[in-house]
Each structure stands twice: as structure tokens, then as C-alpha cells.
Scaffold this active site. Structure first.
Site, mmCIF file in Angstrom:
data_model
loop_
_atom_site.group_PDB
_atom_site.id
_atom_site.type_symbol
_atom_site.label_atom_id
_atom_site.label_comp_id
_atom_site.label_asym_id
_atom_site.label_seq_id
_atom_site.Cartn_x
_atom_site.Cartn_y
_atom_site.Cartn_z
ATOM 1 N N ASP A 232 -28.126 37.357 -12.434
ATOM 2 C CA ASP A 232 -27.604 36.542 -11.322
ATOM 3 C C ASP A 232 -28.704 35.725 -10.653
ATOM 4 O O ASP A 232 -28.450 35.049 -9.652
ATOM 5 C CB ASP A 232 -26.825 37.393 -10.298
ATOM 6 N N HIS B 184 -28.276 49.214 -6.850
ATOM 7 C CA HIS B 184 -27.911 49.387 -5.426
ATOM 8 C C HIS B 184 -27.533 50.828 -5.097
ATOM 9 O O HIS B 184 -27.273 51.142 -3.933
ATOM 10 C CB HIS B 184 -26.742 48.462 -5.045
ATOM 11 N N HIS C 164 -30.414 40.210 -6.317
ATOM 12 C CA HIS C 164 -30.275 41.018 -5.102
ATOM 13 C C HIS C 164 -31.361 42.102 -5.045
ATOM 14 O O HIS C 164 -31.708 42.692 -6.072
ATOM 15 C CB HIS C 164 -28.886 41.672 -5.072
ATOM 16 N N ASP D 211 -33.214 41.271 -10.680
ATOM 17 C CA ASP D 211 -31.869 40.882 -10.245
ATOM 18 C C ASP D 211 -31.989 40.024 -8.973
ATOM 19 O O ASP D 211 -32.909 40.218 -8.174
ATOM 20 C CB ASP D 211 -31.062 42.156 -9.952
HETATM 21 ZN ZN LIG Z 1 -27.307 41.216 -8.271
#
Ligand SMILES: [Zn+2]
Length: 348
Positions: free
Chosen positions: A292, A169, A205, A203
Site C-alpha cells: 500500500d 497491526h 501504515h 507497509d
Molecule cells: Zn497498510
């Protein structure tokens, strides 16, 4: 398999983050995550756990803005020494003000700069954040370097960077979502100077920081499979129609998937991503590996099983590319060690 790990991550342990709804909660991204994976690796016969080398700032400056890295390095000490709001406990630096889209003035004040460089309330800066982020990036770089020099054997070579804090991120000039330096992007950029490179992000996200860094580049193909950002963090990028810009047009792909995605839908989507990777004729593969995506993760919404994780690993490993696996998220700590082992075993 060579595994690169530094205990310096223990210095980065933010006591809290601000969660949705303004709730102050214990930070989800804790040292226990890396310690669980390390303990699981130590039970195996195949993991060779090694310390990273120091690559200095140069490879980081190829990916991140110098003023942003300066901010990461100095912000906490500057905050400690300031007399601003000295009546509260200075444990974790977070801003309370953020620039609206398009407002990019950079103020001199520390708190103004904090809002400029920090895009959410889940990447607090504590005393040990900068050294931990550097060590994490060095794990990724050392992992990348371990794929070279090329042995005479044509067999694929894989290594694992047990990075913490994670990185995907973190954009060119911002931290966010537990990420400060984009470890996978730093490694992919380093490898791209030596051969065509793909960065695949699994991931849960969207890898918005990675997207930001490579969006206008054609020499690194970036692909992210993730929860639909229309409903999930990081919300503002990771959509299917974002495919790169300028010379990078066509060299970024997002595969957003709905909440509740199960193994079959994920694996069918992964097949599409793998076709793109094969047509790119890459020499190196960097995998942003966030666990995740596992069903039951407190921050993810997929319903993938451990068998699904194994199938993902097997499909990616079947590409037979020199692969660097970089640790990203994964917050079901009880399952994290076993999930990561399951994935890594496909590459050993
Ligand atoms: Zn994540």
C-alpha cells in the site's frame, strides 16, 4: 524462491468493516488480494509454492498473550451461541465500546472482552478468522524455518510468506487493522532465538503491533517507514521519538513520511534505515512487505511508482541477509500481483 501459502485464508472473508465516519463498507482486506499474488507467482519460473507446516501454539504464545489467543479462538462461537441481541445477523463480530487509555479492566461479557481485545472496527471476527490467522502465522514460521539449516553456500537465502490475514497491526494482546496474529513478529521472534534479527516494515501504515511486541527488547531491531501517524492510521504510535524502552531503548525506529511522498524521498529515508540495519550486524531479516506504499492505493497516501518499489527491493536485497518477506497490506488489487512480483524479483 520458496513461497508459503495456505488456502485456509479463504475462510476469512469479513463482509464489512466500519470505516472513517462510521460508514459501513465492504472489507478492503479480501481473499482476492492473496489470489492475485498467487496467480502472478504461478506465471513465473522461479516461485516454488509450498504448503506451510503446523508449528502449534508455542511460537505464537511467545509473542501474544494466552488470553488474547483464547479470545480469538472462541469469540465467534461464543457469540453465535449467545442470545444477546439475537435479532441481528451474526456475521462479523465487532464491539461498540472501547476502554479509554489506562482503563484495563477485563469484563466477563463477550462484548466487553471484544472491546478490550479489539482496538478498532477494521478487524471483525468471522467464523473462519482463527483458522485463517493460524495458517497465516504458519506460513511465516515455515518461511522462517526455510532459511535454516544453513546451506554450505554463503549466498543469501530468501523466502516469501504469502500471509493473509496480514499481521503487523496485531499487538501482544489486540487485533486491529485487518490483523489478528502478528505473522512477521512471530517469525522474527522465532529467528531471534537462532541469531540476531531485524524486522523492517515497509507497509504504508506504521507497524504499531510490531512496535508493541518488541518495544522493550534489544535482541530484535525493529524499524518502520510509514505515513505520518499524526494524520494516518494507526494514529497513536509510529512517531519518530518512539525509540524503544528499558533494555529495548534504541532498538526501535520509526520513519514517518508525509502524504504525497515520492520515490526519491522514500529511498533517501530507506538508506538511513539500512545504515541502522548494517550497524546492528543481523543474521536474519524479516520484511513486513505492504504494497500500500504504491501510488494509487485506496488506503495509502504515498506516490511511489513501480520503479520505486523495485529500487526499494534492490536496496534491501543488497544487504545480503537471509531474508523472510512477509505479506502485509496493499489494496490496489489490480496492481497487487505485479507490485509484489516486482519486489520479490529483487530477492530471487
Ligand atoms: Zn497498510
Amino acid at each position: 524462491m520458496k513461497v508459503f501459502y495456505s488456502p485456509t485464508h479463504l475462510q476469512h472473508n469479513p463482509p464489512f468493516e466500519i470505516f472513517d465516519g462510521g460508514e459501513k463498507v465492504p472489507n478492503f482486506e479480501v481473499p482476492e488480494r492473496a489470489l492475485r499474488i498467487l496467480a502472478a507467482l504461478r506465471q513465473t519460473t522461479w516461485a516454488e509454492i509450498l504448503a506451510p507446516q503446523d508449528f502449534g501454539l508455542k511460537p505464537l504464545l511467545s509473542v501474544h498473550a494466552a488470553d488474547y489467543l483464547d479470545f480469538l479462538r472462541t469469540a465467534y462461537d461464543e457469540w453465535l451461541l449467545s442470545d444477546l441481541d439475537a435479532d441481528y445477523e451474526k456475521t462479523a463480530l465487532l464491539p461498540a465500546t472501547f476502554p479509554p487509555a489506562g482503563w484495563r479492566r477485563k469484563p466477563k461479557s463477550l462484548l466487553g472482552r471484544a472491546g478490550y481485545y479489539m482496538t478498532d472496527l477494521s478487524a471483525p471476527i468471522v467464523a473462519g478468522t482463527y483458522p485463517a490467522a493460524l495458517a497465516s502465522a504458519n506460513c511465516a514460521l515455515t518461511g522462517a524455518a526455510s532459511l535454516l539449516p544453513e546451506p554450505a553456500s554463503t549466498l543469501p537465502v530468501s523466502s516469501f510468506a504469502l500471509c493473509r490475514p496480514p499481521g503487523h497491526h496485531a499487538g501482544r494482546a489486540n487485533c486491529a487493522g485487518y490483523c489478528y496474529i502478528n505473522n512477521a513478529a512471530v517469525a522474527a521472534n522465532w529467528l531471534a532465538e537462532r541469531g540476531r534479527t531485524v524486522l523492517l516494515d515497509i507497509d504504508f501504515h506504521a507497524g504499531n503491533g510490531t512496535q508493541d511486541i518488541f518495544y522493550r527488547r534489544a535482541d530484535v531491531l525493529t524499524i518502520s517507514i510509514h505515513g505520518d501517524p499524526d494524520g494516518q492510521y494507526p494514529y497513536y504510535s509510529g512517531y519518530a521519538d518512539e525509540t524503544g524502552a528499558g533494555p529495548g531503548l534504541g532498538f526501535h525506529r520509526n520513519f514517518p513520511l508525509p502524504d504525497g511522498t515520492v520515490d526519491a524521498l522514500y529511498l533517501a529515508t530507506l538508506d538511513k534505515a539500512l545504515e541502522l540495519i548494517e550497524s546492528f550486524s543481523a543474521r536474519y531479516l524479516v520484511i513486513s512487505a505492504g504494497m500500500d506504499l504504491f501510488g494509487g492505493d485506496p488506503l495509502g497516501k504515498f506516490k511511489l511508482t513501480r520503479a520505486g518499489i523495485r529500487a526499494i527491493g534492490q536496496k534491501i536485497a543488497a544487504l545480503n541477509l537471509r531474508a523472510l518477506i512477509v505479506m502485509e497490506g496493499g489494496y490496489n488489487n489490480a496492481a497487487l500481483g505485479e507490485n509484489m512480483l516486482t519486489f520479490l524479483e529483487c530477492f530471487k
